[in-house]
Design a protein around this motif. Structure first.
Motif, PDB file in Angstrom:
ATOM      1  N   GLU A  68      11.627   2.503   7.838  1.00 22.81           N
ATOM      2  CA  GLU A  68      10.939   2.655   6.563  1.00 22.81           C
ATOM      3  C   GLU A  68      11.312   1.499   5.644  1.00 22.81           C
ATOM      4  OE1 GLU A  68      10.430   6.553   4.434  1.00 22.81           O
ATOM      5  OE2 GLU A  68      11.889   5.601   3.083  1.00 22.81           O
ATOM      6  N   LEU A  69      10.328   0.996   4.933  1.00 22.36           N
ATOM      7  CA  LEU A  69      10.504  -0.048   3.941  1.00 22.36           C
ATOM      8  C   LEU A  69       9.924   0.458   2.634  1.00 22.36           C
ATOM      9  CD1 LEU A  69      11.062  -2.979   2.985  1.00 22.36           C
ATOM     10  CD2 LEU A  69       8.749  -3.527   3.767  1.00 22.36           C
ATOM     11  N   THR A  70      10.746   0.480   1.582  1.00 19.23           N
ATOM     12  CA  THR A  70      10.283   0.871   0.260  1.00 19.23           C
ATOM     13  C   THR A  70      10.333  -0.356  -0.636  1.00 19.23           C
ATOM     14  OG1 THR A  70      11.135   3.109   0.568  1.00 19.23           O
ATOM     15  CG2 THR A  70      10.658   2.427  -1.693  1.00 19.23           C
ATOM     16  N   LEU A  71       9.225  -0.633  -1.313  1.00 18.68           N
ATOM     17  CA  LEU A  71       9.134  -1.744  -2.254  1.00 18.68           C
ATOM     18  C   LEU A  71       8.990  -1.170  -3.660  1.00 18.68           C
ATOM     19  CD1 LEU A  71       6.582  -3.886  -0.255  1.00 18.68           C
ATOM     20  CD2 LEU A  71       9.038  -4.283  -0.449  1.00 18.68           C
ATOM     21  N   THR A  72       9.838  -1.640  -4.579  1.00 17.75           N
ATOM     22  CA  THR A  72       9.790  -1.152  -5.952  1.00 17.75           C
ATOM     23  C   THR A  72       9.794  -2.313  -6.935  1.00 17.75           C
ATOM     24  OG1 THR A  72      12.197  -0.965  -6.065  1.00 17.75           O
ATOM     25  CG2 THR A  72      11.008   1.001  -5.391  1.00 17.75           C
ATOM     26  N   THR A  73       9.406  -2.013  -8.168  1.00 20.39           N
ATOM     27  CA  THR A  73       9.497  -2.997  -9.242  1.00 20.39           C
ATOM     28  C   THR A  73      10.953  -3.080  -9.687  1.00 20.39           C
ATOM     29  OG1 THR A  73       9.172  -1.405 -11.029  1.00 20.39           O
ATOM     30  CG2 THR A  73       7.168  -2.372 -10.038  1.00 20.39           C
ATOM     31  N   PRO A  74      11.316  -4.111 -10.436  1.00 23.99           N
ATOM     32  CA  PRO A  74      12.702  -4.203 -10.922  1.00 23.99           C
ATOM     33  C   PRO A  74      13.131  -3.006 -11.772  1.00 23.99           C
ATOM     34  CG  PRO A  74      11.639  -6.324 -11.101  1.00 23.99           C
ATOM     35  CD  PRO A  74      10.563  -5.336 -10.711  1.00 23.99           C
ATOM     36  N   ILE A  75      12.187  -2.278 -12.376  1.00 18.24           N
ATOM     37  CA  ILE A  75      12.561  -1.115 -13.181  1.00 18.24           C
ATOM     38  C   ILE A  75      12.482   0.185 -12.399  1.00 18.24           C
ATOM     39  CG2 ILE A  75      12.018  -2.222 -15.376  1.00 18.24           C
ATOM     40  CD1 ILE A  75       9.394  -0.610 -15.403  1.00 18.24           C
ATOM     41  N   SER A  85       6.831   4.321  13.465  1.00 25.62           N
ATOM     42  CA  SER A  85       7.466   4.937  14.633  1.00 25.62           C
ATOM     43  C   SER A  85       6.555   4.618  15.809  1.00 25.62           C
ATOM     44  CB  SER A  85       7.624   6.441  14.426  1.00 25.62           C
ATOM     45  OG  SER A  85       6.367   7.048  14.238  1.00 25.62           O
ATOM     46  N   PRO A  86       6.989   4.872  17.042  1.00 24.87           N
ATOM     47  CA  PRO A  86       6.134   4.545  18.178  1.00 24.87           C
ATOM     48  C   PRO A  86       4.738   5.172  18.033  1.00 24.87           C
ATOM     49  CG  PRO A  86       8.327   5.066  18.944  1.00 24.87           C
ATOM     50  CD  PRO A  86       8.293   5.406  17.470  1.00 24.87           C
ATOM     51  N   GLY A  87       3.724   4.349  18.146  1.00 32.06           N
ATOM     52  CA  GLY A  87       2.345   4.833  18.112  1.00 32.06           C
ATOM     53  C   GLY A  87       1.701   4.926  16.750  1.00 32.06           C
ATOM     54  N   GLN A  88       2.435   4.687  15.653  1.00 34.57           N
ATOM     55  CA  GLN A  88       1.800   4.742  14.342  1.00 34.57           C
ATOM     56  C   GLN A  88       2.587   3.986  13.286  1.00 34.57           C
ATOM     57  OE1 GLN A  88       1.361   8.606  12.602  1.00 34.57           O
ATOM     58  NE2 GLN A  88       3.512   8.818  12.121  1.00 34.57           N
ATOM     59  N   ALA A  89       1.892   3.613  12.242  1.00 35.20           N
ATOM     60  CA  ALA A  89       2.509   3.000  11.076  1.00 35.20           C
ATOM     61  C   ALA A  89       1.709   3.452   9.863  1.00 35.20           C
ATOM     62  CB  ALA A  89       2.485   1.476  11.198  1.00 35.20           C
ATOM     63  N   LEU A  90       2.420   3.812   8.804  1.00 37.12           N
ATOM     64  CA  LEU A  90       1.773   4.318   7.605  1.00 37.12           C
ATOM     65  C   LEU A  90       2.095   3.430   6.418  1.00 37.12           C
ATOM     66  CD1 LEU A  90       2.712   8.109   7.904  1.00 37.12           C
ATOM     67  CD2 LEU A  90       0.559   7.010   8.593  1.00 37.12           C
ATOM     68  N   LEU A  91       1.091   3.186   5.604  1.00 37.06           N
ATOM     69  CA  LEU A  91       1.269   2.490   4.339  1.00 37.06           C
ATOM     70  C   LEU A  91       0.909   3.480   3.250  1.00 37.06           C
ATOM     71  CD1 LEU A  91       1.710   0.012   2.528  1.00 37.06           C
ATOM     72  CD2 LEU A  91      -0.710  -0.517   2.854  1.00 37.06           C
ATOM     73  N   LYS A  92       1.908   3.844   2.438  1.00 39.84           N
ATOM     74  CA  LYS A  92       1.694   4.771   1.335  1.00 39.84           C
ATOM     75  C   LYS A  92       1.737   3.982   0.046  1.00 39.84           C
ATOM     76  CE  LYS A  92       3.829   8.535   3.872  1.00 39.84           C
ATOM     77  NZ  LYS A  92       4.902   9.539   3.906  1.00 39.84           N
ATOM     78  N   ASN A  93       0.643   4.048  -0.696  1.00 43.61           N
ATOM     79  CA  ASN A  93       0.509   3.317  -1.940  1.00 43.61           C
ATOM     80  C   ASN A  93      -0.027   4.301  -2.972  1.00 43.61           C
ATOM     81  OD1 ASN A  93      -0.062   1.608  -4.021  1.00 43.61           O
ATOM     82  ND2 ASN A  93      -1.145   0.109  -2.788  1.00 43.61           N
ATOM     83  N   GLY A  94       0.856   4.847  -3.797  1.00 42.17           N
ATOM     84  CA  GLY A  94       0.450   5.879  -4.740  1.00 42.17           C
ATOM     85  C   GLY A  94       0.016   7.113  -3.981  1.00 42.17           C
ATOM     86  N   SER A  95      -1.189   7.595  -4.260  1.00 37.67           N
ATOM     87  CA  SER A  95      -1.687   8.792  -3.581  1.00 37.67           C
ATOM     88  C   SER A  95      -2.447   8.459  -2.299  1.00 37.67           C
ATOM     89  CB  SER A  95      -2.599   9.585  -4.526  1.00 37.67           C
ATOM     90  OG  SER A  95      -3.727   8.804  -4.871  1.00 37.67           O
ATOM     91  N   ASP A 104       2.789  -3.737  14.072  1.00 36.97           N
ATOM     92  CA  ASP A 104       2.045  -4.976  14.302  1.00 36.97           C
ATOM     93  C   ASP A 104       0.586  -4.832  13.876  1.00 36.97           C
ATOM     94  OD1 ASP A 104       4.279  -6.336  15.300  1.00 36.97           O
ATOM     95  OD2 ASP A 104       3.902  -5.636  17.339  1.00 36.97           O
ATOM     96  N   ALA A 105      -0.044  -3.679  14.179  1.00 40.39           N
ATOM     97  CA  ALA A 105      -1.435  -3.449  13.766  1.00 40.39           C
ATOM     98  C   ALA A 105      -1.549  -3.370  12.247  1.00 40.39           C
ATOM     99  CB  ALA A 105      -1.965  -2.172  14.412  1.00 40.39           C
ATOM    100  N   LEU A 106      -0.593  -2.723  11.600  1.00 47.51           N
ATOM    101  CA  LEU A 106      -0.581  -2.654  10.138  1.00 47.51           C
ATOM    102  C   LEU A 106      -0.534  -4.050   9.540  1.00 47.51           C
ATOM    103  CD1 LEU A 106      -0.073  -1.387   7.279  1.00 47.51           C
ATOM    104  CD2 LEU A 106       2.335  -1.292   7.926  1.00 47.51           C
ATOM    105  N   ILE A 107       0.396  -4.858  10.024  1.00 46.28           N
ATOM    106  CA  ILE A 107       0.559  -6.207   9.488  1.00 46.28           C
ATOM    107  C   ILE A 107      -0.646  -7.076   9.796  1.00 46.28           C
ATOM    108  CG2 ILE A 107       1.953  -8.302   9.647  1.00 46.28           C
ATOM    109  CD1 ILE A 107       4.357  -6.379  10.110  1.00 46.28           C
ATOM    110  N   GLU A 108      -1.163  -6.987  11.015  1.00 45.45           N
ATOM    111  CA  GLU A 108      -2.324  -7.792  11.374  1.00 45.45           C
ATOM    112  C   GLU A 108      -3.541  -7.410  10.533  1.00 45.45           C
ATOM    113  OE1 GLU A 108      -4.695  -9.597  15.211  1.00 45.45           O
ATOM    114  OE2 GLU A 108      -3.045  -8.195  15.524  1.00 45.45           O
TER     115      GLU A 108
END
Length: 166
Positions: A68-75, A85-95, A104-108
């Motif tokens: 898991e990678l969490t990106l936040t603002t400085p505040i 995880s094997p077989g999937q990748a999720l990008l959660k952005n707000g709701s 790799d598919a997410l990044i591509e």
């Protein structure tokens, strides 16, 4: 930040952060399933038209296979959470949540280029692993800094990271 810019920045950050955040000799060894954790700040520049810049605080946990990678603002406001995880990748952005079959598919999908996530975790362990089109500068690694540049495929990218192991 529009949805496409957020997706590109999040994915690019994942692929570049993964190569940078640990102490030499620490981290995931080939064949190891142990989980690692790193945090820090990143500044990313993508030489697209127009040029895109992105900066965030990050928290990275896991392995190339699951993490898991969490990106936040400085505040402390969450920009995005990427989980894989094997077989999937999720990008959660707000709701909103977008699902992909792999990191790799997410990044591509987000950047238009395949990214060698496994090799980046090698950099994370302080190993100068060659990746076609990429150069990781590990000369300031012991001081908690790393720069990685991508020359090909286009667009080029430059990432500067200040990190520590969590």
């Amino acid at each position: 930040m529009n949805r496409r810019t957020a997706l590109v920045a999040s994915a690019a950050a994942l692929f570049l952060i993964a190569g940078c955040a640990s102490t030499p000799g620490a981290g995931v060894r080939p064949g190891s399933q142990s989980s690692e954790s790193w945090s820090g700040r990143l500044a990313l520049r993508i030489d697209s038209e127009p040029v895109q810049t992105f900066s965030a605080v990050f928290d990275l946990r896991g392995t190339p296979q699951a993490g898991e990678l969490t990106l936040t603002t400085p505040i402390g406001n969450t920009l995005a959470v990427l989980q894989w995880s094997p077989g999937q990748a999720l990008l959660k952005n707000g709701s909103q949540t977008r699902q992909y079959e792999s990191v790799d598919a997410l990044i591509e999908a987000a950047t238009g280029a395949a990214i060698p996530v496994g090799a980046l975790f090698g950099w994370l362990a302080g190993r100068d692993e060659p990746v076609p089109g990429w150069h990781a500068d590990l000369s300031q690694f012991a001081g908690g800094r790393l720069q990685a540049t991508r020359q090909s495929p286009r667009p080029g990218a430059d990432l500067r990271i200040v990190f520590e192991r969590s």
